[in-house]
Structure formats: structure tokens, C-alpha cells
Enzyme design. Structure first.
Site, PDB file in Angstrom:
ATOM      1  N   LYS A   1       0.842  -1.201   0.000  1.00  0.00           N
ATOM      2  CA  LYS A   1       0.000   0.000   0.000  1.00  0.00           C
ATOM      3  C   LYS A   1       0.877   1.251   0.000  1.00  0.00           C
ATOM      4  O   LYS A   1       2.084   1.174   0.309  1.00  0.00           O
ATOM      5  CB  LYS A   1      -0.907  -0.015   1.231  1.00  0.00           C
ATOM      6  CG  LYS A   1      -0.153  -0.010   2.562  1.00  0.00           C
ATOM      7  CD  LYS A   1      -1.080  -0.326   3.729  1.00  0.00           C
ATOM      8  CE  LYS A   1      -0.312  -0.319   5.043  1.00  0.00           C
ATOM      9  NZ  LYS A   1      -1.117  -0.804   6.166  1.00  0.00           N
TER      10      LYS A   1
ATOM     11  N   TYR B   1      16.152  30.279   8.549  1.00  0.00           N
ATOM     12  CA  TYR B   1      14.949  31.072   8.833  1.00  0.00           C
ATOM     13  C   TYR B   1      14.764  31.307  10.327  1.00  0.00           C
ATOM     14  O   TYR B   1      15.041  30.414  11.133  1.00  0.00           O
ATOM     15  CB  TYR B   1      13.703  30.348   8.311  1.00  0.00           C
ATOM     16  CG  TYR B   1      13.490  30.492   6.834  1.00  0.00           C
ATOM     17  CD1 TYR B   1      13.300  31.743   6.247  1.00  0.00           C
ATOM     18  CD2 TYR B   1      13.462  29.366   6.013  1.00  0.00           C
ATOM     19  CE1 TYR B   1      13.094  31.864   4.885  1.00  0.00           C
ATOM     20  CE2 TYR B   1      13.254  29.478   4.652  1.00  0.00           C
ATOM     21  CZ  TYR B   1      13.077  30.740   4.095  1.00  0.00           C
ATOM     22  OH  TYR B   1      12.867  30.859   2.759  1.00  0.00           O
TER      23      TYR B   1
HETATM   24  C1  LIG Z   1      -0.342  -1.771   6.863  1.00  0.00           C
HETATM   25  C2  LIG Z   1      -0.937  -3.060   7.278  1.00  0.00           C
HETATM   26  C3  LIG Z   1      -0.135  -4.209   7.393  1.00  0.00           C
HETATM   27  C4  LIG Z   1       1.382  -4.166   7.339  1.00  0.00           C
HETATM   28  O1  LIG Z   1       1.868  -3.743   8.576  1.00  0.00           O
HETATM   29  P1  LIG Z   1       3.440  -3.609   8.891  1.00  0.00           P
HETATM   30  O2  LIG Z   1       3.487  -3.156  10.299  1.00  0.00           O
HETATM   31  O3  LIG Z   1       3.959  -2.571   7.951  1.00  0.00           O
HETATM   32  O4  LIG Z   1       4.039  -4.936   8.666  1.00  0.00           O
HETATM   33  C5  LIG Z   1      -0.770  -5.427   7.623  1.00  0.00           C
HETATM   34  N1  LIG Z   1      -2.115  -5.498   7.770  1.00  0.00           N
HETATM   35  C6  LIG Z   1      -2.904  -4.407   7.703  1.00  0.00           C
HETATM   36  C7  LIG Z   1      -4.367  -4.554   7.893  1.00  0.00           C
HETATM   37  C8  LIG Z   1      -2.343  -3.159   7.475  1.00  0.00           C
HETATM   38  O5  LIG Z   1      -3.121  -2.078   7.440  1.00  0.00           O
END
Ligand SMILES: *Cc1c(COP(=O)(O)O)cnc(C)c1O
Length: 369
Positions: A40, A263
Site C-alpha cells: 500500500k 529562517y
Molecule cells: C499496513 C498493514 C499491514 C502491514 O503492517 P506492517 O506493520 O507494515 O508490517 C498489515 N495489515 C494491515 C491490515 C495493514 O493495514
């Protein structure tokens, strides 16, 4: 060579390291458990296409994204029919027809999702695959324990659907000793015991894999560990870094009278001091919260960020270096000399946020494909 002609900042993504991380996670799993990849948010900022391709080549067949749009992009990168693409945020964001045509598997997160997808299946007279998410202690997405109990006690409820896995998500797996882990495991077992027919389960994220075989079930869903982020809060990181991020030194300066930097004139240098201006700023995802806390690696030594992080540049103090850098030299931001977790720590955040914030201006390259 003309130093002016090259890129101002580079992001190398080491696909071979991602592949090795995948194989290490897979090896940790109990036999019979499959290992998916969570890709994702553009594979946590590293590029869902090339990353998924590399993982497919290592035998990965299950890919998780969050949005329909991400699934559609991934389908182009992974045209093979046997790559299964799951959409975590559910059947939102497109017509059901588009999900079905793309062969995407939505995660059903609520009774509404479930009823909607049942309706889609009935209308097409076909049981389209889906995942069913039950909440065991995250209160984010998924059926509540009460909803799941009621649903699973009705022997006909799931018959209209092709539920490939029942999934749940761990809230505290990065803290192996946290009692919440075992509480979630117990609840998942209790809930699914009531199922009329035994189902395959998916529970572990990256950290969950390291909680041991009780947490593995049938399909693990690692994300962060693939990308080299340390999956738990104790001991050494078993994962390899997957990113080398560098910015060019645009200018160096010997400060020999009391001067302020950046800044707000918020930082005053005690002369004499050497400074270098590096071509990376918050517009590149070098978070502004790294002001006064960040560091870059020049000539294998860490140089602190001084003054505020700007949009396009940071200023670092190089006084302690025995050999002063020159304009055109590189400063390493993430790489062998400084992990993504260290940068995250400096910024007061987690590695996930550092990677998913990586900007668009880097000259990207993929190595080890
Ligand atoms: C993002 C996510 C994962 C992966 O989690 P990590 O901590 O990056 O391994 C797995 N399951 C769900 C439902 C997620 O939203």
C-alpha cells in the site's frame, strides 16, 4: 566531469535487499503459512510496481494495497493471473464491476460491506472472492466481536460469499511483551472457533511474524520489515536497509564571525565553524521536525542539521570533519551510515512516515533487480 550537470538528490531502492527481507520473513513462518506483501501507499513510498515485481519473482503471490486505485496500478505492474491483489480499505472507490473485472479482492470491514458484496455476488450469480475482517482489539476496521459472533453462529450467513481468509490486525505486535497481543490472539481463536466450517486466517503483520508460530496462521501480511524498518522495539534489527538517499552539497561556508543560520535566525553559530548547505528539504520529505535534531553522514561521520529545515535545503555543521567537503559532494541522509529508523527517531516519528513521505524530486533508481 561537470559537477553542475548531475542530479541534486538521489534515491536508490535496493530491490535485492527487499527480496532478501521477504525470504527471511518467509523462512520465519511456520510451514504451511504463506507470506503476502503489503505494498500500500506505493510500497511505503518505494514504488509499488518495481517492488511488487521483485517480490513476485521471489514467489510472492499475495499483495495488499489500501485503495482501489492502487490495485489498478498494481495490476499493470503484475499482469500475471496468479498474483492476487487485496484491497484493505474495502469495496470503496470504484463500481463493483471494476473490482470484479480487475479480479481484485476487497476486504469486507463491516456488515454493510458484507451485505453489499453479498448483493453483488447474488446479482451476478457468482461468489466473488473477498476477505472478511474481524476486529480483535484495534477498533479501526472490521466487524466487532459481537457482530462476528452473531454472524458466525448463523450457518448460512457466509454461504453466498467466497471468503478466502478471515483476517484481523494486531495493535501492539511491535511490543512483544504487550499483553494485548495474546488477548487479540485468544479473541481471534474464540471468534473463529464458532465458524460452521474452518476458515483460513490471516493475522500477523511484520511484527506479528516475530511473535512466533501461534500468530502465523495461514497468511502473514508484512509491510515495514520488507522495506528494512525494524519491526519490533527490542534488540537488533534483523532486516536489511533498502534505501540509499543522498543530497548534494550546494555550497560550503566558513563562518568566522558570530552568525545566525536559516529562517527565524533561530540558531547562532559559534565561530569558527564550517557549514554545508545540502539540497534536500521538507518538500522532499525531510521533515521540518528534524530542525535541530537531524543529522546527515558526510565522509562516514555524522554532521548535525543546524537551523530550521527549509523547503529545498538544510544546513549542516561540518566543523568536526577532518577533511572538509566541497560543493558537489554528497551527504547521505539514509543509507549504510544512518538507518531510516534513526532518521525517524530524530524526527520524533516512525520509519513508516519517513518512507511514505519521500518526495518526488529525487532521481530514483532501482538496483539489484
Ligand atoms: C499496513 C498493514 C499491514 C502491514 O503492517 P506492517 O506493520 O507494515 O508490517 C498489515 N495489515 C494491515 C491490515 C495493514 O493495514
Amino acid at each position: 566531469m561537470n559537477v553542475y550537470a548531475g542530479p541534486l538528490s538521489t534515491l536508490e531502492i535496493h530491490l535485492d535487499a527487499i527480496a532478501r527481507n521477504y525470504l527471511l520473513l518467509k523462512k520465519k513462518l511456520k510451514s504451511g503459512a504463506d507470506c503476502a506483501a503489503v505494498v500500500k501507499a506505493d510500497a511505503y513510498g518505494l514504488g509499488a510496481g518495481p517492488v511488487s515485481r521483485a517480490l513476485f519473482d521471489q514467489g510472492c503471490r499475495h499483495f495488499f494495497v489500501a485503495h482501489f486505485g492502487e490495485a489498478a496500478v498494481l495490476r499493470h505492474a503484475l499482469p500475471e493471473k496468479d498474483a492476487i491483489i487485496y484491497v484493505l480499505n474495502g469495496p470503496w472507490g470504484a463500481e463493483a464491476k471494476a473490482f470484479i473485472e480487475g479480479n481484485f479482492v476487497p476486504v469486507l470491514n463491516s456488515l454493510d460491506d458484507l451485505n453489499y458484496w453479498s448483493g453483488v455476488c447474488k446479482a451476478g450469480n457468482k461468489r466473488h472472492p473477498a476477505l472478511l475482517h474481524v476486529d480483535t482489539g484495534m477498533s479501526r476496521l472490521g466487524l466487532s466481536a459481537r457482530e462476528a459472533t452473531r454472524l458466525f453462529s448463523d450457518k448460512t450467513a457466509l454461504q453466498a460469499l467466497d471468503i478466502r481468509y478471515i483476517m484481523s490486525h494486531l495493535a501492539c505486535a511491535d511490543e512483544p511483551k504487550h499483553p494485548h497481543n495474546n488477548a487479540q490472539l485468544t479473541l481471534l481463536r474464540t471468534l473463529t472457533k464458532a465458524l460452521p466450517t474452518p476458515s483460513r486466517l490471516s493475522f500477523a503483520n511484520s511484527a506479528g511474524i516475530f511473535l512466533g508460530p501461534d500468530y502465523h496462521f495461514d497468511l502473514a501480511r508484512p509491510g515495514c520489515a520488507l522495506y528494512g524498518i525494524k519491526p519490533f522495539n527490542e534488540g537488533e534489527n534483523p532486516m536489511q536497509g533498502t534505501v540509499t538517499l543522498k543530497g548534494r552539497i550546494l555550497q560550503t561556508r566558513l563562518i568566522d564571525i558570530s552568525s545566525t543560520v536559516g529562517y527565524g535566525a533561530s540558531y547562532r553559530v559559534v565561530p569558527p565553524a564550517n557549514c554545508a548547505t545540502v539540497s534536500v528539504g521538507y518538500a522532499d520529505g525531510y521533515l521540518r521536525s528534524l530542525t535541530g535534531r537531524g543529522a546527515v553522514v558526510i565522509g562516514e561521520k555524522k554532521c548535525p542539521v543546524i537551523g530550521r529545515v527549509s523547503m529545498d535545503t538544510i544546513i549542516v555543521d561540518t566543523t568536526t570533519l577532518s577533511v572538509q567537503p566541497r560543493a558537489g559532494d554528497w551527504a547521505e541522509i539514509i543509507g549504510p551510515g544512518q538507518t531510516v529508523d534513526e532518521v525517524a527517531e530524530q524526527a520524533g516519528t516512525i520509519g513508516y512516515e519517513i518512507l511514505t513521505s519521500l518526495g518526488k524530486r529525487y532521481q530514483r533508481s532501482y538496483t539489484g533487480a
